[in-house]
Design an enzyme around this catalytic site. Structure first.
Site, PDB file in Angstrom:
ATOM      1  N   LYS A   1      32.006 -20.997   5.088  1.00 38.18           N
ATOM      2  CA  LYS A   1      31.007 -20.307   5.915  1.00 38.18           C
ATOM      3  C   LYS A   1      31.190 -20.631   7.402  1.00 38.18           C
ATOM      4  CE  LYS A   1      29.938 -19.032   1.944  1.00 38.18           C
ATOM      5  NZ  LYS A   1      28.869 -18.883   1.023  1.00 38.18           N
TER       6      LYS A   1
HETATM    7  C1  PLP Z   1      28.505 -18.897  -0.444  1.00 35.91           C
HETATM    8  C2  PLP Z   1      27.487 -17.924  -0.939  1.00 35.91           C
HETATM    9  C3  PLP Z   1      26.374 -18.349  -1.650  1.00 35.91           C
HETATM   10  C4  PLP Z   1      26.197 -19.759  -2.153  1.00 35.91           C
HETATM   11  O1  PLP Z   1      26.130 -20.709  -1.205  1.00 35.91           O
HETATM   12  P1  PLP Z   1      26.230 -22.243  -1.682  1.00 35.91           P
HETATM   13  O2  PLP Z   1      25.936 -23.002  -0.434  1.00 35.91           O
HETATM   14  O3  PLP Z   1      27.629 -22.446  -2.182  1.00 35.91           O
HETATM   15  O4  PLP Z   1      25.220 -22.435  -2.731  1.00 35.91           O
HETATM   16  C5  PLP Z   1      25.403 -17.419  -1.999  1.00 35.91           C
HETATM   17  N1  PLP Z   1      25.546 -16.112  -1.675  1.00 35.91           N
HETATM   18  C6  PLP Z   1      26.620 -15.668  -1.012  1.00 35.91           C
HETATM   19  C7  PLP Z   1      26.701 -14.217  -0.673  1.00 35.91           C
HETATM   20  C8  PLP Z   1      27.639 -16.547  -0.629  1.00 35.91           C
HETATM   21  O5  PLP Z   1      28.713 -16.079  -0.003  1.00 35.91           O
END
Ligand code: PLP
Length: 322
Positions: A122
């Site tokens: 992210k």
């Molecule tokens: C990465 C992601 C998540 C989950 O995030 P985590 O921090 O790994 O729990 C949820 N929704 C989307 C669209 C994502 O890309």
């Protein structure tokens, strides 16, 4: 489906979300003892289609869970209007959308909650972890308690200068807290969020310019009045138009030493959901087709101009373009 730790009020409730998302979006609904209901995406925005949301509403619908896919904001004006009309909670999945705005307002602040991720892929990275925004003080306080075993006070508040303070367990909570150490890492990245976003926008615009007229699908331009987060640059590869299939394209890019991703195979492509709900990908044809054609190209502020040119050259060679 209902477990002893879940509030009885969740039983039988449904949450409407998109089939073009990471599995965590749907799993979160299941872990809350609710039933996911998928509403297909708009093929251009690749975001949940408000008309499909309306069509999916039943007397059991409790919430809408839109995902701001790739950093493009969902149609929050329409989604909030639907939620108000039907008395529904809105929880925004902002995992791709730290920088995203709709009508000048940051996403994650429209609904009752906005959920962000600081996972390794992210735009703010703390290794693991994330953030919830909440509109209602009581809901925020409850989220804090649920994240740390259901305890009324965390360690900072138990072992203070005023001496030991008892905590009480007021709910059966979870161990879902982010470490303070991780938060310290994340806080220092906040100063770079804008510069990183600008760099990703530059790379995005370079790709747009280079691939114009190529035999592949490109992301739609950002809508007027919105700010795209430029989290993912996704192109569509289909054999008839591009001369090779998506998976062959992935393999060839890998052979050329270029990392790619797939965001995402639609949720009903996965055996777990097929077996549990009897879902078939064909029921959500737009998400199915996108999921079978999409490829995410490298998009990182760490990329140099020559890195981007190398990606462009590889795509050009593969598609025999120019
Ligand atoms: C990465 C992601 C998540 C989950 O995030 P985590 O921090 O790994 O729990 C949820 N929704 C989307 C669209 C994502 O890309």
């Amino acid at each position: 489906m209902s477990a002893w730790w879940l509030p009885a009020s969740n039983r039988g409730g449904e949450v409407i979300t998109t089939p073009l998302t990471f599995c965590a979006t749907v799993n979160a609904i299941l872990h809350a003892g609710l039933a996911p209901v998928l509403a297909d995406v708009d093929p251009s925005s690749q975001n949940i289609d408000p008309d499909a949301i309306e069509a999916a509403i039943t007397p059991r619908t409790r919430a809408i869970l839109p995902v701001h896919f790739a950093g493009r904001p969902c149609a929050m004006d329409r989604i909030m209007a639907i939620a108000r009309k039907h008395g529904l909670v809105v929880i925004e999945d902002c995992a791709h959308a730290i920088e995203t705005e709709f009508d000048g307002q940051p996403v994650g602040t429209f609904g009752d909650f906005g959920c962000f991720s600081f996972y390794a892929t992210k735009n703010v990275v703390t290794g693991e972890g994330g953030m919830i925004l909440g509109r209602d003080e009581e809901h925020v306080a409850r989220a804090r308690i649920l994240a740390l075993h259901g305890m009324s006070k965390d360690a900072w508040h138990r072992f203070g200068d005023q001496g030991y303070k008892h905590y009480q367990v007021v709910e059966c909570g979870f161990k879902y807290n982010m470490m303070d150490l991780q938060a310290a890492i994340g806080l220092h990245q906040l100063a770079r969020v804008e510069a990183n976003w600008r760099r990703r926008r530059e790379l995005w615009e370079r790709y747009d310019e280079a691939f114009a007229g190529f035999p592949l699908g490109l992301p739609a331009p950002p809508d007027a009045g919105t700010r795209h987060g430029y989290h993912l640059y996704t192109v569509m590869i289909d054999a008839a138009r591009s001369g090779l299939g998506r998976d062959a394209f992935l393999d060839a890019m890998n052979a050329a030493g270029i990392g790619t991703g797939v965001h995402y195979l639609s949720i009903p492509e996965h055996p777990y959901y097929q077996q549990r709900f009897g879902w078939r990908p064909e029921q959500w044809p737009c998400a199915m087709q996108l999921g079978r054609e999409t490829v995410s190209l490298p998009l990182s502020p760490a990329m140099s101009d020559s890195d981007a040119e190398r990606v462009i050259q590889a795509v050009t060679d593969l598609l025999h373009a120019r």
